[in-house]
Design a protein around this motif. Structure first.
Motif, PDB file in Angstrom:
ATOM      1  N   THR A  65       0.964  -1.040  -0.009  1.00 45.46           N
ATOM      2  CA  THR A  65       0.087   0.099   0.032  1.00 45.46           C
ATOM      3  C   THR A  65       0.844   1.197  -0.050  1.00 45.46           C
ATOM      4  N   ALA A  67       1.088   5.059   0.149  1.00 52.43           N
ATOM      5  CA  ALA A  67       0.589   6.344   0.592  1.00 52.43           C
ATOM      6  C   ALA A  67       1.115   7.648  -0.296  1.00 52.43           C
ATOM      7  N   VAL A  71      -4.592  10.656  -4.950  1.00 51.38           N
ATOM      8  CA  VAL A  71      -5.086   9.536  -5.320  1.00 51.38           C
ATOM      9  C   VAL A  71      -5.403   9.989  -7.059  1.00 51.38           C
ATOM     10  N   PRO A  89     -10.531   4.986  -8.143  1.00 44.67           N
ATOM     11  CA  PRO A  89     -10.583   5.529  -6.645  1.00 44.67           C
ATOM     12  C   PRO A  89     -11.908   5.499  -6.139  1.00 44.67           C
ATOM     13  N   THR A  92     -12.590   5.402   1.550  1.00 43.63           N
ATOM     14  CA  THR A  92     -12.372   4.394   2.474  1.00 43.63           C
ATOM     15  C   THR A  92     -12.624   5.197   3.962  1.00 43.63           C
ATOM     16  N   ARG A  96      -8.885   7.871   0.507  1.00 46.15           N
ATOM     17  CA  ARG A  96      -9.550   7.200  -0.902  1.00 46.15           C
ATOM     18  C   ARG A  96      -8.501   6.425  -1.450  1.00 46.15           C
ATOM     19  N   ASN A  97      -8.651   5.360  -2.222  1.00 47.15           N
ATOM     20  CA  ASN A  97      -7.815   4.311  -2.474  1.00 47.15           C
ATOM     21  C   ASN A  97      -8.142   3.944  -4.183  1.00 47.15           C
ATOM     22  N   GLU A 109      -1.826  -0.919  -4.019  1.00 45.20           N
ATOM     23  CA  GLU A 109      -2.662  -0.134  -3.590  1.00 45.20           C
ATOM     24  C   GLU A 109      -2.154   1.270  -3.409  1.00 45.20           C
ATOM     25  N   TYR A 110      -3.024   2.359  -3.803  1.00 45.69           N
ATOM     26  CA  TYR A 110      -2.388   3.834  -3.580  1.00 45.69           C
ATOM     27  C   TYR A 110      -3.794   4.391  -2.782  1.00 45.69           C
ATOM     28  N   VAL A 111      -3.271   4.985  -1.733  1.00 43.71           N
ATOM     29  CA  VAL A 111      -4.206   5.837  -0.781  1.00 43.71           C
ATOM     30  C   VAL A 111      -3.843   7.119  -0.509  1.00 43.71           C
ATOM     31  N   ASP A 112      -5.001   8.128  -0.443  1.00 43.31           N
ATOM     32  CA  ASP A 112      -4.625   9.256   0.207  1.00 43.31           C
ATOM     33  C   ASP A 112      -5.482   9.608   1.434  1.00 43.31           C
ATOM     34  N   GLN A 113      -5.288  10.512   2.119  1.00 42.24           N
ATOM     35  CA  GLN A 113      -5.994  11.119   3.107  1.00 42.24           C
ATOM     36  C   GLN A 113      -7.113  12.072   2.903  1.00 42.24           C
TER      37      GLN A 113
END
Length: 115
Positions: A65, A67, A71, A89, A92, A96-97, A109-113
């Protein structure tokens, strides 16, 4: 695209037993949530997952994963570099991922906050 860090994905049989070990190891408290019937605990750089084997089988195919700051920016860059977006996207509990397959076949998996 700015990469902020990466999480090691670990599938465990009993998340309640695993959490105290990883909390002490990482020096932090687990952020818990559920997604698709899978119990998840994020602790420092570790992402523990426990649940039905059919779900875990899919999750084990994801290398790591990553960060990122955004995204959508990751989506644009990955697509321009020839990656195939497997899951567009989606929101979550933590942001988002998206899931992407790199040209070499690795899945990340790419995620942001950003909510």
């Amino acid at each position: 695209m700015e990469i902020m860090g990466a999480s090691l994905r670990i599938c465990v049989a009993d998340i309640e037993t695993a959490i105290p070990f990883y909390e002490r190891l990482a020096g932090g408290t687990a952020l818990r949530f559920e997604r698709g019937g899978v119990q998840v605990a994020a602790i420092g750089s570790f992402l523990l997952m426990s649940g039905p084997e059919a779900e875990l089988e899919i999750l084990r195919k994801v290398t790591a994963t990553i960060a990122v700051k955004d995204v959508d920016e990751a989506h644009e860059l990955l697509t321009s570099l020839g990656a195939r977006i497997l899951v567009e996207p989606v929101p979550t509990p933590a942001g988002r991922n998206l899931l992407a397959m790199h040209p070499d076949g690795s899945i990340f998996e790419y995620v942001d906050q950003r909510g």
